[in-house]
Each structure stands twice: as structure tokens, then as C-alpha cells.
Design a protein around this motif. Structure first.
Motif, short mmCIF file in Angstrom:
data_model
loop_
_atom_site.label_atom_id
_atom_site.label_comp_id
_atom_site.label_asym_id
_atom_site.label_seq_id
_atom_site.Cartn_x
_atom_site.Cartn_y
_atom_site.Cartn_z
N ALA A 1 0.83 -1.21 0.00
CA ALA A 1 0.00 0.00 0.00
C ALA A 1 0.86 1.25 0.00
O ALA A 1 0.52 2.25 -0.66
CB ALA A 1 -0.93 -0.02 1.22
N TRP A 2 1.96 1.22 0.75
CA TRP A 2 2.86 2.39 0.77
C TRP A 2 3.43 2.64 -0.63
O TRP A 2 3.48 3.79 -1.09
CB TRP A 2 3.99 2.16 1.77
N LEU A 3 3.84 1.58 -1.30
CA LEU A 3 4.40 1.73 -2.64
C LEU A 3 3.36 2.26 -3.62
O LEU A 3 3.65 3.13 -4.43
CB LEU A 3 4.95 0.38 -3.13
N ASP A 4 2.14 1.73 -3.54
CA ASP A 4 1.09 2.21 -4.43
C ASP A 4 0.77 3.68 -4.18
O ASP A 4 0.57 4.46 -5.12
CB ASP A 4 -0.18 1.37 -4.24
N THR A 5 0.76 4.07 -2.92
CA THR A 5 0.45 5.45 -2.57
C THR A 5 1.51 6.41 -3.09
O THR A 5 1.20 7.52 -3.54
CB THR A 5 0.31 5.60 -1.05
N HIS A 6 2.76 5.98 -3.03
CA HIS A 6 3.86 6.90 -3.32
C HIS A 6 4.57 6.60 -4.65
O HIS A 6 5.61 7.21 -4.93
CB HIS A 6 4.89 6.84 -2.18
N ALA A 7 4.03 5.69 -5.44
CA ALA A 7 4.72 5.29 -6.68
C ALA A 7 5.00 6.47 -7.59
O ALA A 7 6.10 6.58 -8.17
CB ALA A 7 3.90 4.24 -7.42
N GLU A 8 4.05 7.37 -7.74
CA GLU A 8 4.25 8.52 -8.63
C GLU A 8 5.35 9.43 -8.09
O GLU A 8 6.21 9.91 -8.84
CB GLU A 8 2.94 9.31 -8.78
N ALA A 9 5.33 9.68 -6.78
CA ALA A 9 6.35 10.54 -6.17
C ALA A 9 7.73 9.89 -6.25
O ALA A 9 8.74 10.57 -6.49
CB ALA A 9 5.99 10.85 -4.72
N LEU A 10 7.81 8.59 -6.05
CA LEU A 10 9.10 7.89 -6.13
C LEU A 10 9.69 8.00 -7.53
O LEU A 10 10.91 8.09 -7.71
CB LEU A 10 8.93 6.42 -5.75
N ASP A 11 8.83 8.00 -8.52
CA ASP A 11 9.28 8.08 -9.91
C ASP A 11 9.68 9.50 -10.29
O ASP A 11 10.70 9.71 -10.96
CB ASP A 11 8.17 7.60 -10.84
N ALA A 12 8.91 10.50 -9.86
CA ALA A 12 9.06 11.86 -10.37
C ALA A 12 9.83 12.80 -9.45
O ALA A 12 10.24 13.88 -9.88
CB ALA A 12 7.69 12.46 -10.66
N GLN A 13 10.02 12.43 -8.18
CA GLN A 13 10.66 13.31 -7.22
C GLN A 13 11.76 12.57 -6.46
O GLN A 13 11.91 11.36 -6.59
CB GLN A 13 9.60 13.84 -6.23
N GLN A 14 12.51 13.30 -5.65
CA GLN A 14 13.61 12.71 -4.89
C GLN A 14 13.38 12.75 -3.38
O GLN A 14 14.17 12.21 -2.61
CB GLN A 14 14.92 13.44 -5.21
N GLU A 15 12.27 13.35 -2.96
CA GLU A 15 12.06 13.60 -1.54
C GLU A 15 11.91 12.32 -0.72
O GLU A 15 12.22 12.30 0.48
CB GLU A 15 10.83 14.49 -1.34
#
Length: 367
Positions: free
Chosen positions: A15-29
């Protein structure tokens, strides 16, 4: 559709990965968060002997675990690959003290493991020379160590909070190249800023430079890099293929979830593609499990090339079935998966490099 992954990750990290998948791909935070999330789920322990702190199983299980993560986020799976591949190096290393000292922290995710051996794998296949150089220091050979210099332009999982990076060095005084584990805090070791990637931006990918760094034999993973690389290459590439397998499965699952009309439009293309994915995955897992890729690396290259082609086709068909919705951000991940899929052909060894190797192999065999 393609077979269900043999290893599924727990609901909370999924669930954590699904929630943050877009941010992990597009950002570095969120780069610093990936390792703890994966480690907390016990994923780095899969395929590691229990007497070494692992959960037993085999490298095949680790490949399937990476594939499972890749279905949620290729960025996280890429980090997973770097960490688990470095762990594999320590498991194969004759340097027991190095393994005992650092393996627990790697399994816990307290320390990042970065596989800087892409250059070395290309060296093994005569694609390029080694970019790192070691010079024996004067004094007692058991303690004087080596002065290390060189630069690797692209390494993933160089976590700012602390890492060990594997790199192969030729020896100025002669002899076979060797492989060292390079600690992030050694004098003369410098990590660049994160590379400005178009995707996978939370993967802690940067360049690593060594300028007069000094390490002794306690940091040496192996004194015979060519023999060692030949042994670990099936795991190196096999674990890497988990990225393709997981991403292709996820794209096919998205197609299956599309409207009946959209599914019907691509059914004649999807069914043979799913069969090809299953066939290639079986060949991959069987070859790694039974060790056949040790003597036939060309067969492993063919699987890697085939999986990259399947990923490309699967994601393109997902775009077709998603329609305009897939071109919107935060609408099921279709746009993100197109960016992730674009990375698959270029991760080292790239598809171009592997195809050239196969061509040379066929020419040599014919001659």
C-alpha cells in the motif's frame, strides 16, 4: 494473463508503494524511505540462508520478490535490485569477515548496498575496459593495502545516509582485477549529486569518484574479479530481469482491468504476449535455479532481451486500452509505467550491448 508472482509482498508495504509510486518516480524527496520500507517487510532476507540471517529460499525467490515490488514501483524495485545484488556478492565472497561485519546491516536496511559492477560486467564481456584502478601501497603487503582511483558515472542506491558500493579495479602492478566494497565515508570517496533522471528519481542514483582512497584487504570482496563475476552474473542479470517481469505483469493486469470493449480490441495481441512472458520467466527461473546460465550466458542474454521486448509491447497495449485516461497523472499509473518501461532497455548491460554480444557469439560459434 501472466502467472501470479510466486512471492507477494505484505499489504502494508504494498500500500505504501502504491500510494507513493508517482512521487518515487518523479521526485527525490522520498528516496531515503524506500530501503526501510523494503527491509521492514523482510524482502532483503529472501533467498539468504537462515544461518546468515535470512529466510532461506533461493535466488529464484528473490527474483520473484523483486518482480512483485516492480508491479507497484519500478523505482523501489530498482533499489531492491541494487541492495539484493550487493548482498549476493557478500554471500559469494571468500572474505568471511567482510560478510559477517556488514551483512546484518544490509539485511536490516540500515546500510545501502550499491552494485557498481555494471562496468565490470561489460569488462567481462569485452565491451569496455575497467574504469577503476588500484595501486599497491609500499610496506607490508598484509596491511599496506591499495590506493584506489577512478570514477563510475552511474550507480544506484548510493544512499546519502550510508552505503557500501562494489567496484572492480585493475591492478597497476599486474595480476587479475579485484573487487572492493567501498564505504561511503572513506577518505577520497565522493558521491555526486543525484543524476537528473527523467524517471526513477528516488533511486539514489549518482556518480561515484575515488581520488586516492586507501583500502586494505579487509574490504576486498574478491581477489579474482573475472572468476567471481562469471559466478555471480546469473544472479546479477536474473535479479535484474525481475524488474521486467514485474512491470510486464502489472501492465497486463491493467489491460485485464480495462473495459470489455478495450480488452476485446487487443485480445489477439495480449494472449500470445502473456504466453511469451510466462515462457521467458520459466526459462529465467529454471536457468538460475539449475545453474545452466553459468556455462551458457548467451541463453541468459536472450531471456533479458526477450523480456525487454515483452515489457515494451505490454505497456504500449496498456496505453491503447487506457485511452485518454491513461494520459492523465494519477490515473492508474499508465503514464508512469511508460516512463519506467523506457528504462528497461538501457539498464546495464543494455539491450544494444547484449545484442552485439550475441552477434559476436554467433559469429564465433559459426567460425
Amino acid at each position: 494473463m501472466s502467472a501470479v508472482p510466486l512471492v507477494a509482498i505484505a499489504p502494508e508495504p504494498a500500500a505504501w508503494l502504491d500510494t507513493h509510486a508517482e512521487a518515487l518516480d518523479a521526485q527525490q524527496e522520498l528516496a531515503r524511505e524506500i530501503l526501510p520500507q523494503l527491509a521492514g517487510a523482510g524482502l532483503f532476507r529472501i533467498g539468504v540462508p537462515a544461518n546468515q540471517g535470512g529466510l532461506d529460499g533461493t535466488t529464484v525467490d528473490a527474483i520473484e520478490a523483486i518482480a512483485s515490488v516492480a508491479g507497484h514501483s519500478l523505482t523501489a524495485a530498482f533499489v531492491f535490485w541494487g541492495q539484493r545484488t550487493f548482498i549476493e556478492y557478500l554471500l559469494h565472497s571468500p572474505n568471511e569477515a567482510l560478510r559477517e561485519r556488514w551483512l546484518p546491516a544490509l539485511l536490516r536496511g540500515d546500510l545501502a548496498g550499491a552494485t557498481g559492477l555494471s562496468n565490470a560486467m561489460k569488462y567481462l564481456s569485452a565491451i569496455e575496459p575497467l574504469q577503476m584502478h588500484a595501486t599497491r601501497r609500499s610496506g607490508d603487503s598484509s596491511s599496506a593495502g591499495w590506493t584506489l582511483n577512478g570514477k563510475l558515472p552511474w550507480i544506484t542506491n548510493l544512499r546519502r545516509e550510508g552505503f557500501l558500493a562494489a567496484a572492480a579495479f585493475d591492478h597497476i602492478e599486474g595480476g587479475p582485477p579485484s573487487i572492493f566494497a567501498i564505504p561511503h565515508d572513506a577518505v577520497g570517496v565522493a558521491r555526486s549529486d543525484d543524476l537528473d533522471l527523467v524517471a526513477l528519481r528516488s533511486s539514489n542514483t549518482a556518480a561515484l569518484a575515488l581520488d586516492g582512497a586507501v583500502l586494505d584487504a579487509s574490504w576486498q570482496i574478491t581477489a579474482d574479479a573475472p572468476a567471481f563475476l562469471a559466478r555471480v552474473r546469473p544472479a546479477f542479470l536474473g535479479l535484474q530481469c525481475g524488474l521486467s517481469t514485474g512491470l510486464a505483469r502489472r501492465a497486463l493486469a491493467a489491460i485485464e482491468a480495462a473495459s470489455p470493449a478495450a480488452r476485446a480490441a487487443v485480445e489477439d495481441e495480449v494472449r500470445p504476449l502473456a504466453r511469451e512472458l510466462d515462457s521467458l520467466t520459466r526459462r529465467l527461473l529454471d536457468g538460475v535455479q539449475h545453474g545452466t546460465f553459468l556455462s551458457t550466458p548467451a541463453a541468459l542474454f536472450e531471456v533479458r532481451i526477450g523480456l525487454a521486448a515483452v515489457v515494451d509491447q505490454a505497456v504500449r497495449l496498456e496505453v491503447v486500452t487506457a485511452g485518454g485516461r491513461g494520459y492523465l497523472r494519477d490515473q492508474g499509473g499508465t503514464a508512469r509505467r511508460t516512463r519506467e518501461a523506457a528504462f528497461v532497455p538501457i539498464v546495464t548491460p543494455s539491450i544494444v550491448q547484449l545484442k552485439n554480444q550475441l552477434a559476436q557469439h554467433r559469429q564465433t560459434k559459426a567460425a
